[in-house]
Enzyme design. Structure first.
Site, PDB file in Angstrom:
ATOM      1  CE  LYS A   1      14.841  29.737  15.316  1.00  0.00           C
ATOM      2  NZ  LYS A   1      15.303  30.677  14.218  1.00  0.00           N
TER       3      LYS A   1
ATOM      4  N   GLY B   1       8.692  46.426  15.950  1.00  0.00           N
ATOM      5  CA  GLY B   1       9.708  45.286  17.132  1.00  0.00           C
ATOM      6  C   GLY B   1      10.801  46.767  16.925  1.00  0.00           C
TER       7      GLY B   1
ATOM      8  N   GLY C   1      14.353  45.337  18.667  1.00  0.00           N
ATOM      9  CA  GLY C   1      15.542  44.638  19.036  1.00  0.00           C
ATOM     10  C   GLY C   1      16.712  44.607  17.774  1.00  0.00           C
ATOM     11  CG  ASN C   2      19.788  41.651  15.459  1.00  0.00           C
ATOM     12  OD1 ASN C   2      20.116  41.007  14.702  1.00  0.00           O
ATOM     13  ND2 ASN C   2      21.135  42.145  15.944  1.00  0.00           N
TER      14      ASN C   2
END
Ligand code: NAD
Length: 428
Positions: free
Chosen positions: A107, A219, A221-222
């Site tokens: 990451k 959320g 988002g994507n």
């Protein structure tokens, strides 16, 4: 929402320790797997539009590559810490192992707020990040991808910088590239759809039909948007979503008891997944405090924003109606909250299984990049469905046989696979 003092890496290690005990792993294997193999910390000097320089902190952590090259996203976030990156890299190792793809876990991150950077400054930052680790990442070493607040455009700048440095074309260096520039069709949908492939299978286990269920999502988002899209296609209704309001610097929830209209909401959402409060109110949505998404009378909760959202402090605000939690985000549930959910018999699909659709599709992108032949979207998504469903069923089988919650079962499969790879290579 999140208690900021909670350390994501300590949480990832605590989860691992529990499974190491369950599996009776030897001390050397435990030591190897509870820490990253390598990590890089660097300063990134970036020329700003006004001609001045600003220095950002960047990271790449490679947790384990016994099963294949490291794989994992790069986040741009003002509250990024190296411990968050460490935790996320460890979760990537388990995620790749649980879906049985030949990749390890990594990451990366940069401490920055892209809301306050121009596109040119973001490009400079992406290129600086690649220059800092160009010798330590690559198609056969460690393959980055997008994550929170990074996009296919960021990936293309990174690829371009990598190719300039190494003097060749290496589309397998990075995934999440734009379609037509080595990207895979279906990648945009993959994580959110993957969450819903696992929800679909879990609903069968719980004897529920999607069309009879309500959901609430953290959320927009994507991950959240595509999870909502496919869940609605299955017949489900989403009554509440939430997001981060950049202007007010607080989380905010939006509710419509009859079900939110996805396309309408998308039109008033910025590219960071922030919904316009005023426009939402004018569309008739209730505008409510950030935590409200968690307290809804629904069957399914989908946390798809950031880590540490469901904690000991707020877990008891979850309605008794909730039967299923699908963790779209990484690490949204703290261990003490997880314990409460287990006592209450809530079926939790753990993060590294539920949101593995992204990395699974990244793997399919690498395969396509390597053979320079690209599949139609349906073909990608049906391969994804097969892989996610089979991973879910493997975990469910262990859960039934060993009478373990889904999270522990997913860990048992993943840790066993990685430990075996380390042993077979003769590392420990
Ligand atoms: P994104 O940047 O597209 O969206 C994040 C969303 O979360 C935005 O709507 C934002 O407003 C909202 N948000 C931020 N802080 C919030 C808060 N305090 N309260 C409520 N909402 C908040 O990110 P994404 O790609 O959708 O990723 C979401 C999560 O899923 C992250 O944990 C990420 O690590 C994980 N994930 C993403 C992918 C992927 O392919 N995108 C894959 C696996 C896991």
């Amino acid at each position: 929402m999140a208690s900021k003092s909670f350390n994501a890496f300590a949480m990832a290690q605590a989860q691992f320790d529990k499974v190491a005990e369950l599996l009776g792993l030897d001390p050397a294997t435990r030591d190897m797997l509870r820490n990253p193999m390598r990590e890089y910390h660097f300063s990134l000097p970036v020329r700003m539009d006004d001609g001045s320089f600003r220095v950002f902190r960047g990271y790449r952590v490679q947790h384990n590559d016994a099963r294949g090259p490291g794989k994992g996203g790069i986040r741009f976030h003002p509250q990024e810490t190296v411990d968050t990156v460490r935790a996320l890299s460890m979760w990537m190792t388990w995620k790749c192992a649980v879906v049985n793809i030949p990749l390890g876990g990594s990451k990366g991150g940069v401490v920055c707020d892209p809301h306050h950077l121009s596109m040119r400054e973001q490009e400079n930052l992406c290129r600086a990040w690649v220059r800092a680790v160009a010798r330590d990442v690559g198609p056969v070493l460690d393959v980055p991808a997008p994550d929170v607040m990074t996009s296919s455009q960021h990936m293309l700048w990174m690829l371009d910088e990598f190719e300039r440095i190494h003097g060749g074309k290496y589309p397998g260096f990075i995934t999440g590239k734009p379609v037509g520039m080595g990207g895979s069709l279906g990648r945009t949908e993959a994580t959110g759809y993957g969450v819903v492939f696992t929800i679909r299978e879990a609903l069968k286990e719980l004897n529920l039909r999607a069309q009879d269920t309500l959901a609430s999502v953290q959320g927009f988002g994507n991950v959240a948007q595509y999870a909502i899209e496919l869940y609605r296609q299955l017949g489900g209704t989403v009554v509440c979503v939430s997001c981060w309001d950049q202007e007010a610097q607080e989380a905010v929830s939006f509710r419509n008891q009859k079900g939110i209209e996805l396309d309408q909401l998308r039109k008033i959402t910025d590219r960071f997944g922030g919904i316009d409060r005023k426009k939402a109110a004018s569309l008739g949505l209730e505008v409510l405090p950030g935590d409200v998404w968690l307290e809804q009378e629904v069957d399914i909760l989908i946390p798809a924003a950031l880590e540490n959202s469901i904690t000991a402090d707020n877990v008891n605000t979850i309605s008794r109606r909730v039967k299923l939690i699908a963790e779209g985000a990484n690490g949204p549930t703290t261990p003490d909250a997880d314990h409460v959910l287990k006592e209450r018999g809530v079926f939790v699909i753990p993060d590294f299984l539920a949101n593995a659709g992204g990395v699974t599709c990244s793997y399919l992108e690498q395969v396509q990049s390597n053979m320079n032949y690209f599949w139609e979207k349906d073909e990608v998504l049906s391969k994804l469905d097969v892989m996610m469903t089979s991973a879910f069923l493997d975990v469910l089988k262990v859960s039934r046989n060993r009478k373990l919650p889904m999270r522990d079962s997913a860990y048992v499969i993943a840790v066993e696979r990685v430990a075996r790879a380390c042993h077979d290579r003769g590392w420990v």
